[in-house]
Design an enzyme around this catalytic site. Structure first.
Site, PDB file in Angstrom:
ATOM      1  CD  GLU A   1      55.008  25.282  58.937  1.00  0.00           C
ATOM      2  OE1 GLU A   1      55.437  24.303  58.278  1.00  0.00           O
ATOM      3  OE2 GLU A   1      53.917  25.263  59.533  1.00  0.00           O
TER       4      GLU A   1
ATOM      5  CB  ILE B   1      62.187  16.864  25.260  1.00  0.00           C
ATOM      6  CG1 ILE B   1      63.621  16.651  24.789  1.00  0.00           C
ATOM      7  CG2 ILE B   1      61.771  15.685  26.126  1.00  0.00           C
ATOM      8  CD1 ILE B   1      63.826  15.496  23.820  1.00  0.00           C
ATOM      9  N   GLY B   2      59.327  18.587  24.260  1.00  0.00           N
ATOM     10  CA  GLY B   2      57.919  18.830  24.581  1.00  0.00           C
ATOM     11  C   GLY B   2      57.619  20.206  25.124  1.00  0.00           C
TER      12      GLY B   2
ATOM     13  CG  ASP C   1      57.427  12.760  27.904  1.00  0.00           C
ATOM     14  OD1 ASP C   1      58.269  12.589  27.005  1.00  0.00           O
ATOM     15  OD2 ASP C   1      56.773  13.812  28.043  1.00  0.00           O
TER      16      ASP C   1
ATOM     17  CD  GLU D   1      62.059   8.304  39.344  1.00  0.00           C
ATOM     18  OE1 GLU D   1      62.850   9.144  38.898  1.00  0.00           O
ATOM     19  OE2 GLU D   1      61.107   8.591  40.080  1.00  0.00           O
TER      20      GLU D   1
ATOM     21  CG  HIS E   1      69.770  19.684  33.560  1.00  0.00           C
ATOM     22  ND1 HIS E   1      69.987  18.775  32.555  1.00  0.00           N
ATOM     23  CD2 HIS E   1      68.728  19.215  34.263  1.00  0.00           C
ATOM     24  CE1 HIS E   1      69.121  17.791  32.668  1.00  0.00           C
ATOM     25  NE2 HIS E   1      68.343  18.027  33.694  1.00  0.00           N
TER      26      HIS E   1
HETATM   27  N1  GLN Z   1      57.623  16.302  27.776  1.00  0.00           N
HETATM   28  C1  GLN Z   1      58.168  16.702  29.022  1.00  0.00           C
HETATM   29  C2  GLN Z   1      58.813  18.078  28.891  1.00  0.00           C
HETATM   30  O1  GLN Z   1      59.332  18.385  27.881  1.00  0.00           O
HETATM   31  C3  GLN Z   1      59.195  15.717  29.515  1.00  0.00           C
HETATM   32  C4  GLN Z   1      59.659  16.068  30.897  1.00  0.00           C
HETATM   33  C5  GLN Z   1      60.587  15.067  31.515  1.00  0.00           C
HETATM   34  O2  GLN Z   1      61.263  14.326  30.853  1.00  0.00           O
HETATM   35  N2  GLN Z   1      60.671  15.046  32.815  1.00  0.00           N
HETATM   36  O3  GLN Z   1      58.833  18.857  29.810  1.00  0.00           O
HETATM   37 ZN    ZN Z   2      63.569  14.529  30.446  1.00  0.00          ZN
END
Ligand code: GLN
Ligand code: ZN
Length: 777
Positions: free
Chosen positions: A41, A455-456, A623, A629, A718
Site C-alpha cells: 500500500e 554485460i548481458g 554473473d 555483499e 546508471h
Molecule cells: N547479465 C546481467 C545483466 O546484464 C547482469 C546484471 C547484474 O550485474 N546485476 O543484466
Molecule cells: Zn552489474
C-alpha cells in the site's frame, strides 16, 4: 494443521491488552514491522504522490492508515509493546536525519525539512544528486547515508516523530519508540570532507538525542528502543568508550532505554553492555545463539534482557520446542526481567503468509512471515508464563512441521547429496593455466586486441515486459511467446552487428529477474505470490525461497543462446547467474550451511555450462554481482566465506575445455580487499564497474597483480548520458597503465536493461570507436 490455528486459539487475545501496565510493562515486544504494507500500500501511495496524481494530504492519510493497521495487527498477535517510529515514507535512517535536523546543506533546503524536501534528499533534484544509498548491514535493504561534515549542525525537528507517537497514543496503543542509536547513526554516516573523523560529532549529537528523549518522556513514553546494530561490527577501538560516554549522557532524563543489538554477537562487549546505564538490552539469539550464555548469568538486576529467538531475517517457522528450553532457562535466571522478541526488526520478511494462497500446501506450514512470527512469540510467552502444557498443541504442530520439513522429498534429494559428495578437487580445476587457455580462446573467438562486449541485458522495452506478462497470465501461448522473444533476440543481434561489437549477447529479453529466472528451472526453489520485502524507498523485491536440495530440472538457456548464435558469425556469450548471487537474493534454507547450498546450486549450473559447451557456445558468463555483499559482517569470518564462495564458482565453471571462455561480472568497484579471492575464481574474463569512480579500482591492481583478463566498465549505465569516445579512451589508457593492455576488454559497467535503445546504441558505437582508436595506438 496449519498456522491458522494459532491465530484462532481461544487463549489468544484478539484485542489490545495491557497486562502489567505501569509496572514492568512487557514480556513480548517487536523491534520493527515492515512498513511497505502487505499489499504494498505504501508503494502505491508514494508512487502516485510522486507522479502528481495525489496530494500530500492523501499520502499522509495513507501513511496513517498503514501505521494504524500495522499496530493493530501486532497487538492482535499478542505483542505487549509495539514499535512506533519504525515507519518511514522512504527510509528510517533518513527519518533520523530529518529528526536530528542534519540536512545536507548542498540541497539548499534550510533548517527544517518538509515532505518534498525529504523526498528530494532521497531521490535527488535537477540540481543535486540524491544522498548516497547503501546496504543496511548484510541485508538487502538500502538506507540513505548521512552526510557528515566538521560543521554539521544537529537540531531537533520533532515533527518527524512526535505526530506518530501521538497517533499511537491516541489509538490507545502501548508504544515503545524506536530510534537508531547515536553511535550507529554516526558510524553509518560518511565523512564528506577530508581530515575529520565523524566520531568528533558525538558531543554535538548527544544533546539533541537528550532533548529528544526528554520530550518523549514528558509525553508519557515509557520505553525507547535505541538500535545499535553497529555493535555487531568490527568497531574501531575509539567507538567503544564513546558508547559509555553516550549512554551516560542520555540516561538521566529519558524514558527507560532498551539498547538493541542484532545481526551478530556482541559478546565481546558483554561487560561494557552490562554496565551501561540503560534499562534493558536486546541480543540476537538467532544469528549468535551462543551469546545467551554470556549474558544471562549474572545479568544486572536493574535491567531486562530481551532475547531475540525468532528469526527476523528469514521466513522459516520456528521449531518452538527447540527454542523453549533456552528461554525457560533464561526465565529461571531472570524472572520478570526476561523479554521476548524476534531477533531483529521484521522489516526483512514479508508480512503475511495468509496471502500465499498459491503456495504448495506441503510447504506452507514450514513458513512464518512477520505476522506469524509475532504469533509464535505470543505462544512462547504463554508457554513461559503458564507452562508447557498450556501450549502443547502449538508445540506439537511446530514440531510436526519441522519433522515434515526435514523428511520431505522436496527438501532431501539423496541423488543431489550423492553428487555433491562425489565432487573432487580436480573438478574445480581448469585443464590448463590461464596463460595457455587465453591463446586458444582468442584464436577460436577471433578476437582483436581491446575486444568489445556488453554485460548481458539489452533495453527491456515496455513491449518485452508486456510479452512476458501476457505469457505468464496465459494470454499468450508458448509458440506466440517464442516468436516474440526470438524477435527481441534478433533485434539485439542485428543492432550489435551493426554497432560492430566483438562478443555478442542475446539480450536477456526472456528474463524478468536474474535469480527468479534460474530458480524457476531448479528443484529446491519455491516462489511466493506476494512475499514482498522493501529494498529501498518504494522498491520491493520478492525473494525466492530455497527450501531444498537443488537440482536442475531442464536445460535453461541453451535454446535462446542457440537461436542467437544461429543468427550471427560473431561469437555469442551465454549468461548465467552464479551460485552466490542466487543465495544472496533469496531466502535460504537454515537447516544446512549456506556453503552446502551454494555447492548444490553450483553443480546444477555446471550441468547448464556443460550443455552450452556441447551446443558449441564458446563464451559463457556467470554473473556474481552479489559476491561482495555476501561478505560476513565480521572480518574474522571472511576467509571461510571467500573459500566456499570461490569453490562454488569454480565448481560451476571449471568443467569446460580450455577453448571455452568463462566470463564473470560484478557490479561494484570496491573490492580491493578481496581481489586475491576474485583471482582465485579463475574466470578468464571479469567485467566490473569502474567508470563512475574514474577507475579508482585501479589502485588495487597496483598492489595486487590480477592475472587474467579484465574489462573495467567505461560506460556508466546508471545514467542516460552518452559518454564521448575521448572519455572512454582516456579511461582505458588510464587502465592500461596498471593492467597490461593485452589483457583489457572494452565494455559498459553493467547490463543495459534499464536504458533506452537510442542512448544505448550511441554509447556502444562510441565504445567500439574508442576500441578502434586504442588498437590504432
Ligand atoms: N547479465 C546481467 C545483466 O546484464 C547482469 C546484471 C547484474 O550485474 N546485476 O543484466
Ligand atoms: Zn552489474
Amino acid at each position: 494443521m496449519s498456522l491458522n490455528n494459532i491465530r484462532g486459539h481461544p487463549m489468544m487475545p484478539a484485542l489490545p491488552h495491557y497486562r502489567k501496565e505501569h509496572h514492568i510493562v512487557a514480556v513480548t515486544h517487536n523491534l520493527g514491522f515492515p512498513r511497505i504494507g502487505a499489499r504494498r500500500e505504501l508503494k502505491r501511495a508514494l508512487e502516485s504522490y510522486w507522479k502528481g496524481a495525489t496530494d500530500e494530504a492523501s499520502l499522509r492519510e495513507a501513511g496513517r492508515r498503514i501505521r494504524a493497521e500495522h499496530w493493530r495487527l501486532q497487538m492482535s498477535s499478542g505483542v505487549d509493546l509495539i514499535p512506533v517510529g519504525d515507519f518511514a515514507y522512504y527510509d528510517h535512517m533518513l527519518n533520523m536525519t530529518a529528526l536530528l535536523g542534519a540536512i545536507p546543506p548542498r540541497f539548499g533546503l534550510g533548517d527544517t525539512l518538509d515532505l518534498d524536501g525529504y523526498f528530494a534528499l532521497a531521490r535527488g533534484t535537477d540540481a543535486q544528486t540524491a544522498m548516497e544509498m547503501t546496504k543496511w548491514f548484510d541485508t538487502n535493504y538500502h538506507y540513505l547515508v548521512p552526510e557528515l561534515r566538521r560543521d554539521t549542525v544537529f537540531r531537533l525537528d520533532q515533527r518527524w516523530l512526535f505526530d506518530e507517537v501521538a497517533e499511537a497514543q491516541g489509538l490507545g496503543f502501548h508504544a515503545k519508540v524506536v530510534l537508531v542509536g547515536p553511535l550507529t547513526y554516526l558510524y553509518l554516516g560518511k565523512e564528506k570532507e577530508a581530515g575529520f573523523d565523524r566520531l568528533e560529532l558525538l558531543p554535538r549529537l548527544l544533546p539533541v538525542y537528550r532533548e529528544l528523549l526528554a520530550a518523549l518522556k514528558s509525553r508519557g513514553v515509557a520505553w525507547v528502543q535505541l538500535d545499535e546494530p553497529a555493535l555487531a561490527l568490527d568497531l574501531p577501538p575509539a567507538w567503544l568508550p564513546a558508547l559509555d560516554t553516550a549512554y551516560a549522557e542520555l540516561a538521566p532524563d529519558s524514558p527507560r532505554l532498551l539498547l538493541a543489538t542484532y545481526f551478530g554477537s556482541v559478546a565481546d562487549h558483554a561487560d561494557r553492555l552490562k554496565a551501561l546505564p540503560v534499562a534493558g538490552l536486546h541480543i540476537d539469539a538467532v544469528r549468535a545463539p551462543e551469546q545467551v550464555d554470556v549474558f544471562v548469568p549474572d545479568f544486572p538486576a536493574d535491567k531486562v534482557l530481551s532475547i531475540g529467538s525468532i528469526d527476523g531475517r528469514n521466513i522459516w517457522r520456528t521449531d518452538l520446542a527447540r527454542v523453549l528450553p533456552v528461554l525457560e532457562a533464561a526465565k529461571a535466571a531472570l524472572g520478570e526481567r526476561l523479554w521476548l522478541a524476534p531477533s531483529c526488526s521484521l522489516l526483512h520478511v514479508p508480512i503475511d503468509l495468509e496471502l500465499e494462497t498459491e503456495l504448495d500446501r506441503e510447504v506452507r506450514p514450514w513458513l512464518a512471515f512477520a505476522q506469524q512470527k509475532l504469533e509464535e512469540l505470543a505462544v512462547l510467552d504463554r508457554g513461559l508464563r503458564l507452562g508447557r502444557e498450556s501450549i502443547r498443541t502449538e508445540l506439537e504442530e511446530a514440531a510436526l512441521a519441522a519433522r515434515d520439513r526435514a523428511l520431505s522429498p522436496l527438501v532431501r534429494r539423496p541423488e543431489v547429496r550423492a553428487a555433491v559428495s562425489r565432487v573432487r578437487e580436480a573438478d574445480l580445476q581448469r585443464c590448463s593455466p590461464f596463460t595457455q587457455r587465453v591463446e586458444t580462446q582468442r584464436a577460436r573467438l577471433g578476437l582483436p586486441s581491446w575486444p568489445t562486449t556488453t554485460i548481458g541485458s539489452f533495453p527491456q522495452t515496455p513491449d518485452i515486459r508486456a510479452v512476458r506478462a501476457a505469457y505468464r497470465r496465459g494470454d499468450l501461448d508458448e509458440s506466440g511467446y517464442r516468436q516474440r522473444i526470438q524477435a527481441a533476440i534478433r533485434l539485439a543481434i542485428e543492432k550489435q552487428e551493426a554497432i560492430g561489437l566483438d562478443v555478442l549477447v542475446h539480450g536477456e529479453a526472456e528474463r524478468n529477474d536474474m535469480v527468479e529466472y534460474f530458480g524457476e528451472a531448479l528443484d529446491g526453489f519455491v516462489f511466493t505470490g506476494n512475499g514482498w520485502v522493501q529494498s529501498y524507498g518504494s522498491r520491493c523485491v520478492k525473494p525466492p525461497i530455497v527450501l531444498g536440495d537443488v537440482a536442475r530440472t531442464r536445460p535453461i538457456t541453451t535454446e535462446w543462446i542457440g537461436y542467437a548464435q544461429s543468427l550471427t558469425r560473431k561469437p555469442v556469450k551465454a549468461m548465467l547467474t552464479g551460485p552466490v548471487t542466487m543465495l544472496q537474493w533469496s531466502f535460504v534454507r537454515d537447516d544446512q550451511p549456506r556453503a552446502e547450498t551454494a555447492l548444490q546450486i553450483a553443480l546444477a549450473l555446471r550441468e547448464e555450462v556443460a550443455d552450452l559447451e556441447r551446443a558449441g557456445v564458446a563464451a559463457i558468463q556467470i554473473d556474481e554481482p552479489a559476491f561482495r555483499e555476501g561478505l560476513p559482517l565480521r572480518r574474522a569470518e571472511w576467509e571461510s566465506y571467500l573459500a566456499w564462495a570461490v569453490r562454488a564458482f569454480r565448481l560451476c565453471s571449471a568443467g569446460v575445455a580450455d577453448a571455452t571462455q568463462i566470463h564473470t561480472h560484478m557490479c561494484y568497484s570496491e573490492f580491493n580487499d578481496i581481489l586475491p579471492s576474485i583471482a582465485e575464481m579463475d574466470a578468464d574474463v571479469i567485467t566490473i564497474e569502474t567508470s563512475r569512480s574514474d577507475m579508482a579500482l585501479l589502485d588495487a591492481f597496483q598492489v595486487f597483480d590480477y592475472p587474467n583478463d579484465i574489462g573495467p566498465g567505461v560506460y556508466d549505465i546508471h545514467s542516460p548520458r552518452v559518454p564521448p569516445v575521448a572519455d572512454m579512451v582516456a579511461l582505458l589508457r588510464k587502465a592500461g597503465q596498471v593492467i597490461p593492455p593485452e589483457r583489457l576488454w572494452v565494455n559498459p559497467d553493467c547490463g543495459l536493461k534499464t536504458r533506452g535503445w537510442a542512448e544505448t546504441e550511441q554509447a556502444l558505437r562510441n565504445m567500439v570507436q574508442a576500441a578502434a582508436e586504442l588498437r590504432a595506438g
